[in-house]
Design a protein around this motif. Structure first.
Motif, PDB file in Angstrom:
ATOM      1  N   ASP A 109       0.875  -1.169   0.000  1.00  0.00           N
ATOM      2  CA  ASP A 109       0.000   0.000   0.000  1.00  0.00           C
ATOM      3  C   ASP A 109       0.909   1.214   0.000  1.00  0.00           C
ATOM      4  OD1 ASP A 109      -1.411   2.299   1.121  1.00  0.00           O
ATOM      5  OD2 ASP A 109      -3.033   0.946   1.650  1.00  0.00           O
ATOM      6  N   GLN A 132       0.475   4.397   0.168  1.00  0.00           N
ATOM      7  CA  GLN A 132       0.251   5.429   1.182  1.00  0.00           C
ATOM      8  C   GLN A 132       0.799   4.991   2.534  1.00  0.00           C
ATOM      9  OE1 GLN A 132      -3.780   6.889   1.521  1.00  0.00           O
ATOM     10  NE2 GLN A 132      -3.378   7.906   3.473  1.00  0.00           N
ATOM     11  N   GLN A 141      -4.290   0.967   9.319  1.00  0.00           N
ATOM     12  CA  GLN A 141      -4.483  -0.249   8.530  1.00  0.00           C
ATOM     13  C   GLN A 141      -5.786  -0.947   8.922  1.00  0.00           C
ATOM     14  OE1 GLN A 141      -1.631  -3.453   9.187  1.00  0.00           O
ATOM     15  NE2 GLN A 141      -1.508  -3.826   6.978  1.00  0.00           N
ATOM     16  N   GLY A 173      -7.489  -4.096   4.244  1.00  0.00           N
ATOM     17  CA  GLY A 173      -6.215  -3.639   3.690  1.00  0.00           C
ATOM     18  C   GLY A 173      -5.128  -4.681   3.863  1.00  0.00           C
ATOM     19  N   SER A 232      -2.855  -6.968   1.116  1.00  0.00           N
ATOM     20  CA  SER A 232      -1.397  -7.141   1.160  1.00  0.00           C
ATOM     21  C   SER A 232      -1.018  -8.618   1.129  1.00  0.00           C
ATOM     22  CB  SER A 232      -0.807  -6.481   2.408  1.00  0.00           C
ATOM     23  OG  SER A 232      -0.519  -5.117   2.175  1.00  0.00           O
TER      24      SER A 232
END
Length: 387
Positions: free
Chosen positions: A125, A127, A167, A171, A175
């Motif tokens: 991710d 960000q 998180q 999310g 991953s």
């Protein structure tokens, strides 16, 4: 017998917000000075023996070893080759950050016998990577994995983190899915710990760190186990997953409570009867290594009591647990003679379970690992039993 070695390279292009390992911003001259000091330290330990040591595993960690430039990386690899019989090493690992690796460095690592790469990805991710203070982005991971495969460096492990500020479970699920899409032989995943002297610790103290609650972290951990097992990566240690036969042999040295050398700033070595902790500050390490070859902060005596405690702390991290047969063979006393009450209490809580030849933590117990480990501290009066 000592058959593993850890070598610490403390340089990074950027200091991550969560990291409390010994690390320094990479500067070319500092790295040159460090490699000279590291050579002095390794020469000290092997000065009376010109033969190369036969090691089962070598692990070069950091920091970021691949932050070194190509010339420095070659100097390091030649130093290691000077002291160790590389052709006899079963597992030779270098840690790397995505984006630090290029084709020249990969070719160099391959040429000097490195056969495993451990890559610190942390999260897929962009960000969140920025908020962690990481320099790489997801595309860098794709590029590096492709390059490693191109040069037949296929024994690759990647690290993931969960419990990160901001998180979500979904999310983290994304991953995991991206990580598994590479179909690598090994994965590690760790929950974020807020350590002193880190940027995240400063934010946490000010109430400015939005970390998920413990129940969400537990959900992430359970999701991790389920997804890894579903894709054929079995959990062999609390935080580590692998295809059969691809387990990290170096890390098993630690969890099996075996001896190993430790070289570099802040490195720990575990030799018979003693744990050696090196100086961490760069100037202190370099000065002492160049002057004496022994940049040691302190040496801790490890008696039989401490060895037994560590056998339980480390062994219970493994899904294979602690073997009664191995324990009694190593220490000359039955496991239950020392720990029967503790074992029964933890079984009653659902945190421990017995198998044919030993004990291991349950999946629920893994969520309370530190509480489990504390139960295996021994009273001083136990000395009369274990002598």
């Amino acid at each position: 017998m000592i058959n593993s070695v850890y070598i610490h390279i403390p340089f990074c292009e950027k200091i991550c917000h969560y990291c409390d390992f010994t690390k320094f911003f990479y500067q070319e001259q500092m790295a040159d000075d460090y490699l000279i000091a590291l050579a002095k330290e390794m020469d000290y330990y092997f000065k009376d023996d010109d033969s190369k040591k036969a090691m089962r595993t070598i692990f070069v960690g950091g920091g970021t070893p691949t932050a070194l430039n190509v010339t420095q990386l070659k100097t390091l690899l030649k130093l290691i080759e000077r002291h160790f019989a590389i052709d006899l090493v079963k597992e030779y690992t270098f840690e790397a950050n995505p984006g630090d690796l290029n084709e020249d460095k990969i070719k160099l690592l391959k040429a000097y016998g490195v056969n495993r790469i451990s890559m610190g990805v942390q999260v897929f991710d962009n960000q969140l990577l920025e908020e962690l203070g990481r320099l790489h982005r997801v595309k860098d991971v794709d590029h590096n994995i492709d390059m490693l495969h191109k040069h037949d460096l296929n024994n690759v492990s990647i690290d993931l983190m969960y419990g990160l500020p901001g998180q979500t479970v979904d999310g983290f699920r994304a991953s995991i899915a991206k990580a598994l899409s590479y179909d690598l032989p090994h994965y590690s995943s760790y929950c974020l710990q807020i350590e002193p002297k880190t940027i995240f610790y400063q934010r946490y103290q000010k109430g400015k760190l939005n970390k998920p609650p413990e129940e969400i972290e537990a959900e992430m951990f359970q999701l991790l186990i389920q997804e890894m097992e579903r894709h054929g990566k079995h959990q062999y240690e609390i935080s580590n997953f692998a295809e059969m036969g691809a387990e990290s042999q170096h890390n098993l040295t630690y969890w099996d409570n075996q001896h190993y050398y430790g070289f570099g700033a802040g490195a720990h070595g575990y030799l018979p009867g003693q744990r050696i902790v090196n100086l961490r500050p760069f100037p202190a390490y370099v000065k002492e290594a160049k002057n004496t070859g022994r940049p040691v902060l302190h040496v801790e005596r490890i008696g039989k009591k401490e060895q037994i405690e560590e056998e339980l702390f480390l062994g219970l991290r493994k899904r294979s647990g602690v073997s009664r047969t191995t324990f009694s063979s190593k220490y000359g006393v039955a496991l239950e003679r020392l720990y029967d009450q503790q074992i029964q209490t933890l079984i009653a809580k659902g945190w421990l379970e017995e198998f044919q030849d030993g004990i291991r933590m349950t999946e629920q117990g893994q969520l309370f690992g530190n509480d489990v480990f504390q139960q295996f501290l021994l009273d001083d009066e136990i000395e009369s039993i274990i002598k």
